[in-house]
Write an enzyme that holds these catalytic residues in place. Structure first.
Site, PDB file in Angstrom:
ATOM      1  N   TYR A   1      -2.062  -0.827  10.478  1.00 40.56           N
ATOM      2  CA  TYR A   1      -2.126  -1.318   9.093  1.00 40.56           C
ATOM      3  C   TYR A   1      -0.864  -0.865   8.364  1.00 40.56           C
ATOM      4  O   TYR A   1      -0.204  -1.641   7.671  1.00 40.56           O
ATOM      5  CB  TYR A   1      -3.378  -0.757   8.422  1.00 40.56           C
ATOM      6  CG  TYR A   1      -3.518  -1.072   6.953  1.00 40.56           C
ATOM      7  CD1 TYR A   1      -4.036  -2.285   6.522  1.00 40.56           C
ATOM      8  CD2 TYR A   1      -3.139  -0.134   5.983  1.00 40.56           C
ATOM      9  CE1 TYR A   1      -4.177  -2.570   5.173  1.00 40.56           C
ATOM     10  CE2 TYR A   1      -3.274  -0.407   4.634  1.00 40.56           C
ATOM     11  CZ  TYR A   1      -3.797  -1.619   4.234  1.00 40.56           C
ATOM     12  OH  TYR A   1      -3.932  -1.891   2.895  1.00 40.56           O
TER      13      TYR A   1
ATOM     14  N   SER B   1       0.867  -1.182   0.000  1.00 45.75           N
ATOM     15  CA  SER B   1       0.000   0.000   0.000  1.00 45.75           C
ATOM     16  C   SER B   1       0.904   1.231   0.000  1.00 45.75           C
ATOM     17  O   SER B   1       2.075   1.129   0.386  1.00 45.75           O
ATOM     18  CB  SER B   1      -0.845  -0.011   1.278  1.00 45.75           C
ATOM     19  OG  SER B   1      -1.448   1.245   1.489  1.00 45.75           O
TER      20      SER B   1
HETATM   21  N1  LIG Z   1      -8.771  -0.774  -0.933  1.00 45.94           N
HETATM   22  C1  LIG Z   1      -7.736   0.011  -0.823  1.00 45.94           C
HETATM   23  O1  LIG Z   1      -7.852   1.245  -0.853  1.00 45.94           O
HETATM   24  C2  LIG Z   1      -6.350  -0.572  -0.674  1.00 45.94           C
HETATM   25  C3  LIG Z   1      -5.274   0.308  -0.697  1.00 45.94           C
HETATM   26  C4  LIG Z   1      -4.006  -0.193  -0.570  1.00 45.94           C
HETATM   27  C5  LIG Z   1      -3.802  -1.545  -0.455  1.00 45.94           C
HETATM   28  N2  LIG Z   1      -4.858  -2.392  -0.418  1.00 45.94           N
HETATM   29  C6  LIG Z   1      -4.567  -3.826  -0.288  1.00 45.94           C
HETATM   30  O2  LIG Z   1      -5.224  -4.536  -1.319  1.00 45.94           O
HETATM   31  C7  LIG Z   1      -5.423  -5.885  -0.902  1.00 45.94           C
HETATM   32  C8  LIG Z   1      -6.838  -6.313  -1.164  1.00 45.94           C
HETATM   33  O3  LIG Z   1      -7.709  -5.517  -0.371  1.00 45.94           O
HETATM   34  P1  LIG Z   1      -9.104  -4.999  -0.908  1.00 45.94           P
HETATM   35  O4  LIG Z   1      -9.062  -3.533  -0.887  1.00 45.94           O
HETATM   36  O5  LIG Z   1      -9.468  -5.706  -2.151  1.00 45.94           O
HETATM   37  O6  LIG Z   1     -10.054  -5.396   0.326  1.00 45.94           O
HETATM   38  P2  LIG Z   1     -11.064  -6.605   0.543  1.00 45.94           P
HETATM   39  O7  LIG Z   1     -12.138  -6.564  -0.478  1.00 45.94           O
HETATM   40  O8  LIG Z   1     -11.441  -6.559   1.974  1.00 45.94           O
HETATM   41  O9  LIG Z   1     -10.129  -7.886   0.239  1.00 45.94           O
HETATM   42  C9  LIG Z   1      -9.353  -8.518   1.214  1.00 45.94           C
HETATM   43  C10 LIG Z   1      -9.638  -9.990   1.118  1.00 45.94           C
HETATM   44  O10 LIG Z   1      -8.842 -10.709   2.091  1.00 45.94           O
HETATM   45  C11 LIG Z   1      -9.684 -11.673   2.693  1.00 45.94           C
HETATM   46  N3  LIG Z   1      -9.195 -12.061   4.020  1.00 45.94           N
HETATM   47  C12 LIG Z   1      -9.350 -11.423   5.206  1.00 45.94           C
HETATM   48  N4  LIG Z   1      -8.800 -12.126   6.200  1.00 45.94           N
HETATM   49  C13 LIG Z   1      -8.268 -13.250   5.638  1.00 45.94           C
HETATM   50  C14 LIG Z   1      -7.586 -14.378   6.129  1.00 45.94           C
HETATM   51  N5  LIG Z   1      -7.329 -14.516   7.445  1.00 45.94           N
HETATM   52  N6  LIG Z   1      -7.195 -15.347   5.270  1.00 45.94           N
HETATM   53  C15 LIG Z   1      -7.474 -15.234   3.945  1.00 45.94           C
HETATM   54  N7  LIG Z   1      -8.144 -14.206   3.406  1.00 45.94           N
HETATM   55  C16 LIG Z   1      -8.525 -13.217   4.237  1.00 45.94           C
HETATM   56  C17 LIG Z   1     -11.035 -11.005   2.778  1.00 45.94           C
HETATM   57  O11 LIG Z   1     -12.071 -11.960   2.944  1.00 45.94           O
HETATM   58  P3  LIG Z   1     -13.491 -11.473   3.570  1.00 45.94           P
HETATM   59  O12 LIG Z   1     -13.961 -10.376   2.683  1.00 45.94           O
HETATM   60  O13 LIG Z   1     -14.318 -12.697   3.509  1.00 45.94           O
HETATM   61  O14 LIG Z   1     -13.179 -10.993   4.940  1.00 45.94           O
HETATM   62  C18 LIG Z   1     -11.094 -10.318   1.423  1.00 45.94           C
HETATM   63  O15 LIG Z   1     -11.569 -11.159   0.426  1.00 45.94           O
HETATM   64  C19 LIG Z   1      -5.019  -5.916   0.576  1.00 45.94           C
HETATM   65  O16 LIG Z   1      -3.705  -6.412   0.684  1.00 45.94           O
HETATM   66  C20 LIG Z   1      -5.064  -4.469   0.984  1.00 45.94           C
HETATM   67  O17 LIG Z   1      -4.223  -4.201   2.077  1.00 45.94           O
HETATM   68  C21 LIG Z   1      -6.129  -1.938  -0.518  1.00 45.94           C
END
Ligand SMILES: NC(=O)c1ccc[n+]([C@@H]2O[C@H](COP(=O)([O-])OP(=O)(O)OC[C@H]3O[C@@H](n4cnc5c(N)ncnc54)[C@H](OP(=O)(O)O)[C@@H]3O)[C@@H](O)[C@H]2O)c1
Length: 317
Positions: free
Chosen positions: A176, A164
């Site tokens: 985080y 991130s």
């Molecule tokens: N969205 C942003 O603005 C942003 C910015 C920078 C970086 N990121 C990074 O992008 C990546 C994806 O995030 P996202 O934004 O797409 O959010 P998201 O939709 O919440 O995706 C995260 C996924 O990880 C799963 N997860 C949570 N706990 C877990 C575990 N213990 N074992 C396996 N899977 C697990 C969640 O499942 P559930 O939904 O079933 O809980 C969800 O499917 C992450 O690494 C996040 O840090 C996101």
């Protein structure tokens, strides 16, 4: 003089553009394992690579998430249930992947799963609010990687770690951000250690995007609960007005998150399919034009820019 300089810069970008367009061969024979495919970037990437003809092995946290993903994809895509905080779950998923990839090995491992703690100042949180952040985002990522590395080495493949901008500038999201700094360090160490095996490691650094993780209502509800559960003396030192302002501004910022998730998944896809993947991908205008440049400033200047217009806590010195 200027003419030569502009021509040189132009030539550099032209060459880079050409080099980055080169795609690896036989994509249809290559397996990619992605964690956290229930929602967000992981889910979108799984569908995107499936459409591209790659063999996607999608790990979901829940059966419901896996079932919904299978409904939207081809028969080529397979799912497995994986909780990255559980060693036995990682071992079982590794065995599952090994059986599918055979002697070809695993071409791509995308460490995408993560969680966000309640958005707050770090002093407002209890250990149970932030332990899982390290458990999922950093320890889980490292364990999955080390468990599957032998398969990636066999394919001389790719590891793509989702970090991130908060892994480059710590200005928001407390623990985080700490976990993502860890992801950056782990990825840098790994890249230097495995390059001799022909394995390439890329880091994705998205800015703010609208996913389940950044849903303004859900996120701010958790933030409010954390504030209300903080010790009395902590709440007094900040004051209710400070929190109300924090709540309003943070929610407004979350509502302005980028809705085009393809900006991020296209970077992931490039890291997996280009002959010459980048080491780092900054995804989103906020990452590219604000936060990454900010990360190169002297710390005192970055501190000034990030805190100058912030309201003061009730008991500020
Ligand atoms: N969205 C942003 O603005 C942003 C910015 C920078 C970086 N990121 C990074 O992008 C990546 C994806 O995030 P996202 O934004 O797409 O959010 P998201 O939709 O919440 O995706 C995260 C996924 O990880 C799963 N997860 C949570 N706990 C877990 C575990 N213990 N074992 C396996 N899977 C697990 C969640 O499942 P559930 O939904 O079933 O809980 C969800 O499917 C992450 O690494 C996040 O840090 C996101």
């Amino acid at each position: 003089m200027w003419f030569y300089l502009v021509t040189l810069v132009g030539l550099y970008y032209l060459l880079r553009w050409y080099r980055e367009r080169q795609v690896v061969s036989n994509l249809q024979d290559k397996h990619v394992f992605i964690t956290g495919c229930d929602s967000g970037f992981g889910n979108l990437l799984a569908r995107q690579l499936d459409r591209r003809g790659m063999r996607v092995l999608a790990a979901c946290l829940t059966e419901k998430g896996a079932e919904e993903l299978r409904k939207k994809t081809s028969d080529r895509l397979e799912t497995v249930i994986l909780d990255v905080t559980k060693t036995e779950s990682i071992v079982a998923a590794t065995q599952w992947v090994k059986e599918r990839v055979g002697n070809r090995g695993l071409w791509g491992l995308v460490n995408n799963a993560a969680v966000f703690p309640p958005i707050s100042y770090i002093e407002w949180l209890k250990p149970e609010d932030y332990m899982s952040v390290f458990q999922v985002n950093l320890i889980g990522l490292a364990q999955v990687t080390l468990s599957m590395l032998f398969l990636v080495k066999k394919a001389q493949g790719r590891i793509v770690n989702v970090s991130s901008v908060l892994g480059r500038v710590a200005f928001f999201g407390g623990f985080y951000s700490c976990s993502k700094y860890g992801v950056e360090a782990f990825s840098d160490i790994l890249r230097r250690e495995v390059q001799d095996f022909g394995v390439k490691v890329s880091i994705i650094e998205p800015g703010s995007f609208k996913t389940r993780m950044t849903d303004p209502e859900l996120t701010m509800e958790r933030s409010k609960k954390a504030w209300e559960a903080a010790p009395e003396h902590v709440r007094e030192s900040y004051g209710q007005q400070f929190f109300d302002n924090f709540y309003r501004v943070t929610k407004q910022n979350l509502m302005m998150s980028n809705t085009n998730l393809n900006v991020v998944t296209d970077c992931m896809e490039h890291a997996l399919t280009s002959t010459y993947p980048r080491t780092r991908y900054s995804a989103g205008w906020d990452a590219q034009f604000i936060f990454i440049p900010l990360s190169y400033l002297p710390t005192s200047l970055a501190d000034y820019i990030l805190t100058r217009s912030r309201p003061k806590p009730a008991q500020a010195a």
